[in-house]
Design an enzyme around this catalytic site. Structure first.
Site, mmCIF file in Angstrom:
data_model
loop_
_atom_site.group_PDB
_atom_site.id
_atom_site.type_symbol
_atom_site.label_atom_id
_atom_site.label_comp_id
_atom_site.label_asym_id
_atom_site.label_seq_id
_atom_site.Cartn_x
_atom_site.Cartn_y
_atom_site.Cartn_z
ATOM 1 N N LYS A 51 0.800 -1.222 0.000
ATOM 2 C CA LYS A 51 0.000 0.000 0.000
ATOM 3 C C LYS A 51 0.839 1.282 0.000
ATOM 4 O O LYS A 51 0.360 2.346 -0.398
ATOM 5 C CB LYS A 51 -0.932 0.004 1.211
ATOM 6 C CG LYS A 51 -2.102 -0.965 1.111
ATOM 7 C CD LYS A 51 -3.165 -0.445 0.169
ATOM 8 C CE LYS A 51 -4.445 -1.257 0.282
ATOM 9 N NZ LYS A 51 -5.525 -0.706 -0.562
ATOM 10 N N SER A 305 0.940 -9.964 -0.526
ATOM 11 C CA SER A 305 0.656 -8.529 -0.467
ATOM 12 C C SER A 305 0.936 -7.867 0.878
ATOM 13 O O SER A 305 1.020 -6.641 0.954
ATOM 14 C CB SER A 305 -0.800 -8.270 -0.853
ATOM 15 O OG SER A 305 -1.683 -8.911 0.061
#
Length: 505
Positions: A51, A305
């Site tokens: 992110k 992720s």
């Protein structure tokens, strides 16, 4: 559409704060799946999640006036940490609105990175509404966690790195999906340069917003979202992200909680790192894809992720990983209450190991046992076991896919309710896990009908799981649903659940 994003991805400003993460071979998984399995290690970013890429790239596109007003975002964790770090790097004030259910690990890390944390509401939607109110009230600049072209472009730099790191053919890339920013950026870049490579999204079955949107042909709002994989617990796919996904994503695979837990273990076995549930989606989907397609000798890539997981969640993950790997079957069986019955039950299992066995005397005629049994890691192993047990025993129920059995009953086996407990109805609940929530729940619930059974176990997650029995007279059954709707928590009627009837009813 892709042309516009290719330029934005190539020009994205991410490496002031982000790092180019390695593309590691997962040797154990490669051997087991008979394919070359590569992991894109976004869990190694400074904030342990991809992110940071999108958040920083968006910040770099803002004007001086927008930055001077300060930035604000709503997030349950990873975007919050990425934005806080980006803002600190640029000397900008950042306010992050987080649900009150956000794990303390993530809240503390946002503060450590210099972000101001505002805890509001029990879910992402509550936090998002409050963040947008701050924009209207104070003129702050909103940075969306996924549905923004500059955020999408920042995440797309992952694809740029992958194609540079792996020059040979890539058969498929498996990407976790929440709001869609990650898969939109990756798909746009990969399909432009290597259209033959499949881009496959992976979602939890209980939060499959892209899968639902693709099936409907338009964006939909899920009526209910499970939050085990909290990093992708999104009710509606983004508008920009859906347009890209609809054009460039080949398919979406949905996976269960057990399959996610098994994938976390797979990644740990190969890397000795622990990823968060959302981070393991790629591997979980890849395993399902390989089993379905029976493919071999292909190059398959999964995006790991993120690694922002609370330590106390690992107990629950470990418990469910064997089920997800299809190495354990949970059964309930009735056996005669007489000497030699347990030996007969074990004989029916052959040489398989028993992982769990729960029993308590109930009556002089029949004993009901709850057992976990190791099997070969495939569907045939489960079917073979059930067939063999049923050759020896008349009544056997497979509880392997029964959430009530796995979350509650296995910890409660201890005999049926006494005859004095009549008119019992049973409900399973999820409520926000924050200080005072359990007491509030009990206060509201206990004021109407007598509670005859109660089980709660902390799983280190944002939601508390509760199984409740209540004595409700038959003439008042119609009032129960309206009363529970007033409480406002997700619930399921489990009165007819097989495991409850066998062990607790």
């Amino acid at each position: 559409m892709a042309h516009r994003y290719i330029k934005k991805i190539l020009e994205a400003r991410v490496y002031d704060v982000a790092v180019e993460t390695p593309l590691d071979e997962a040797r154990g998984l490669s051997e087991r799946l008979n394919n070359r399995v590569l992991l894109k290690r976004e869990d190694l970013q400074p904030v342990f999640s991809f992110k940071i890429r999108g958040a920083y790239n968006k910040m770099r596109q803002l004007t001086e006036e927008q930055l001077a007003c300060g930035v604000v975002a709503a997030s349950a964790g990873n975007h919050a940490q990425g934005l806080a770090m980006a803002a600190k790097k640029m000397g900008v004030k950042a306010t992050i609105v987080m649900p009150k259910t956000t794990p303390e690990l993530k809240v503390n890390n946002v503060r450590r990175l210099g972000g101001k944390v505002v805890l509001h509401g029990d879910a992402y939607d509550d936090a998002s509404a409050y963040a947008k109110a701050l924009v209207a009230e104070k003129g702050m600049t909103y940075v969306h966690p996924f549905d923004d072209p500059d955020v999408i472009a920042g995440q797309g730099t992952i694809a740029m790195e992958i194609l540079r790191q792996e020059s040979g053919p890539i058969d498929a890339i498996f990407v976790p999906v929440g709001g869609g920013g990650l898969i939109a950026g990756i798909a746009a870049y990969v399909k432009y340069l290597r259209p033959e490579t499949k881009v496959i999204g992976v979602e939890p079955s209980e939060a499959a917003c892209l899968h639902a949107a693709l099936a409907a042909g338009s964006r939909v709002v899920l009526p209910q979202v499970g939050i085990f994989a909290d990093g992708v617990a999104v009710a509606q796919i983004g508008e920009n992200t859906f347009e890209l996904a609809r054009e460039y994503v080949d398919e979406v695979i949905c996976v269960s909680t057990d399959e996610i837990c098994a994938a976390i273990k797979d990644i740990y076995d190969d890397t000795r790192s622990i990823c968060e549930p959302a981070g393991a989606l790629g591997i979980a989907g890849m395993k399902k894809y390989v089993a379905r397609e029976q493919c071999s000798n292909q190059t398959l890539i999964a995006i790991d992720s993120g690694a922002n997981v609370n330590f106390d969640r690992l107990r629950h993950i470990a418990e469910r990983s064997e089920l997800g790997e299809k190495r354990e079957v949970i059964v309930a069986a009735k056996i005669p209450e007489k000497p030699g019955s347990f030996k007969k039950f074990c004989t029916a299992l052959g040489k398989r190991n028993i992982t769990e066995f729960n029993y308590r005397y109930s009556n002089d005629d029949t004993a009901v046992v709850f057992a976990g049994i190791q099997v070969k890691p495939n569907n045939d192993g489960r079917d073979e076991l059930l067939a063999e047990i049923r050759e020896h025993l008349d009544e056997v129920i497979d509880l392997t896919d029964d959430e009530t059995a796995k979350l509650h009953v296995r910890y409660m086996v201890g005999g049926h309710a006494p005859e004095a407990v009549d008119n019992e109805v049973v409900y399973r609940f999820e409520f926000p896990e924050r200080p005072g929530a359990l007491m509030k729940f009990l206060t509201k619930l206990g004021g109407r009908w007598n509670i005859s059974m109660f089980h709660y176990r902390n799983h280190g997650a944002a939601a508390g799981r509760v199984l409740v029995g209540m004595q409700v007279p038959a003439q008042e059954h119609s009032q129960v649903q309206a009363f529970l709707d007033e409480i406002g928590y997700e619930y399921w009627d489990e009165t007819d659940n097989a495991s409850y009837q066998l062990f607790l009813g």
